[in-house]
Structures are given as structure tokens and as C-alpha cells.
Write a protein that holds these residues in place. Sequence first.
Motif, short mmCIF file in Angstrom:
data_model
loop_
_atom_site.label_atom_id
_atom_site.label_comp_id
_atom_site.label_asym_id
_atom_site.label_seq_id
_atom_site.Cartn_x
_atom_site.Cartn_y
_atom_site.Cartn_z
N ARG A 43 -7.18 0.15 -7.10
CA ARG A 43 -5.96 0.20 -7.91
C ARG A 43 -5.63 -1.16 -8.51
NH1 ARG A 43 -0.40 -0.03 -6.35
NH2 ARG A 43 -0.95 0.12 -4.14
N THR A 95 -13.54 5.55 -8.49
CA THR A 95 -12.32 5.17 -9.21
C THR A 95 -12.63 4.21 -10.34
OG1 THR A 95 -11.02 5.46 -7.18
CG2 THR A 95 -10.01 4.21 -8.97
N LEU A 132 0.84 -1.20 0.00
CA LEU A 132 0.00 0.00 0.00
C LEU A 132 0.88 1.25 0.00
CD1 LEU A 132 -2.09 -2.20 1.06
CD2 LEU A 132 -3.20 -0.28 2.20
N LYS A 133 0.49 2.24 -0.79
CA LYS A 133 1.22 3.49 -0.85
C LYS A 133 0.93 4.32 0.39
CE LYS A 133 1.11 3.59 -5.91
NZ LYS A 133 0.68 4.36 -7.11
N ALA A 193 -8.97 2.12 -1.65
CA ALA A 193 -8.25 2.68 -2.79
C ALA A 193 -7.27 1.66 -3.36
CB ALA A 193 -7.52 3.95 -2.38
N PHE A 194 -6.68 0.84 -2.48
CA PHE A 194 -5.76 -0.21 -2.95
C PHE A 194 -6.53 -1.25 -3.77
CE2 PHE A 194 -4.00 -4.46 -2.23
CZ PHE A 194 -2.75 -4.31 -2.79
N GLU A 251 -2.60 5.70 1.41
CA GLU A 251 -3.59 5.01 0.58
C GLU A 251 -4.47 4.12 1.46
OE1 GLU A 251 -3.54 2.68 -3.67
OE2 GLU A 251 -2.12 2.01 -2.14
N SER A 252 -5.78 4.26 1.33
CA SER A 252 -6.70 3.42 2.09
C SER A 252 -6.79 2.05 1.45
CB SER A 252 -8.08 4.07 2.14
OG SER A 252 -8.65 4.13 0.84
#
Length: 213
Positions: free
Chosen positions: A129, A159, A117-118, A125-126, A121-122
Motif C-alpha cells: 500500500r 498488488t 496498519l488497517k 499488504a501495508f 491488514e498484513s
Amino acid sequence: MLHLFPLWLAVRGRYNFTNLSRWGEYGEDTYRQNFARPFGWLEFNAELASQQLGQHLAIAFDPCFVPKSGKHAAGIGYFCSGCAGRELRGLEFSGIAAVDLADKAALHLEAVQTVGLKEGESQLAFYARILCERKEALLRLSRYVAADAYFAREPFVNTLLGEGFHLITRLRKDARLRYLYNGPRLKRRRGRPKTYDGRINPYALREDHFTPC
């Protein structure tokens, strides 16, 4: 890979490189070196799905919890377990599958571990992605993604819609939706302009906003 598929079913005993060399056609070093190389499982399985499944497909997405003890496994942490109904220590993998709506069959495409995970980043959101990074292969099969109610939230939904997907899910039990106000605006009225026009009751939809079908 074409050599390994029948070999995997024929091997007796342990599944390791030494035993593969005993039953296979290549030496132990050959198996070790080739297993260290990456393989495009998503593209391989997507091509298989396009040949074996029908025309009406959907992409199924769902994380899966795997219990794991120890401290040195990559990606180990606390994740939600659907069976236990709470967070447990272990590993998590996101499963992606192609579902044939006519034959009611599914073929697995890829499993992606929840790791890397970035910063900031939640987890939602991962997950988004994961699908967006694979959209080129997935959109060739279907643009419809089916997921459970956990994913019916803004970071995940917006997203996917922005990348050309359509999300099929259901509302969460604690979902609170509101009608947007589209009425006349009073120019001389003080305060913030009216934005919403009451809450939505899913069992009694207003016909001025929804069209029955």
C-alpha cells in the motif's frame, strides 16, 4: 526550504528553532509554524532525481529497523532486524529510493514509518500500500521496483503488478513452485481436474514451459 538547506549546514551548536532564529533571517515563531506544515518530500526528491539521474532508473524499496526504547513513541513495536537476525523492539521505516542503473548511484525519495496498519491488514499488504499510494510520482521515474526475497510473496507481488509496477526480486530459499497442467482433460474421469504438473527445479527448467534467452 531553499532558505533552510544552506542554513542547516551553517548553524553552530544545537539544531533547534531558537538557534535557527539566531543564524537565520526569520524569527523563532516563523520557523516553528513552517515546520508544523507538511512538505511534499516525495515530489521534491522525485523532481530532483529526474533532473540529476539518467534515463534507466529503478525504484528500490527496503524497510529499515531503528532501535528505540521507551513506551510513548508513535509506532514502537517489534520488527525484524536484519543485523540481529531476529525481531527487536523499536521503530521501522520503509526507504524508497531512485537508482540510476548506468551511473550506479541512488537518490533517496522518502522514508515511511510502519504505523497505521488497517484492521486485518498484513505487514506485506501495508508495504504494498505504501508504494501504491505513491504510484503517480513513482511511475513517472520507473515502473521497476527492486526488493529483496522477503517480498517475493503473493500479497505483495500481485498488488504491485495490478497497479502497473514490475517487481525485481529473487525467490526465497523455501520457495516451492509448480508447473501448471496444460494437457488434455478427460471428460469421464472422477475427482478434481488436474491442476499442477510437478514441481519446478530452478536448475533444470523444462523447455516445454520455459524459453532460454
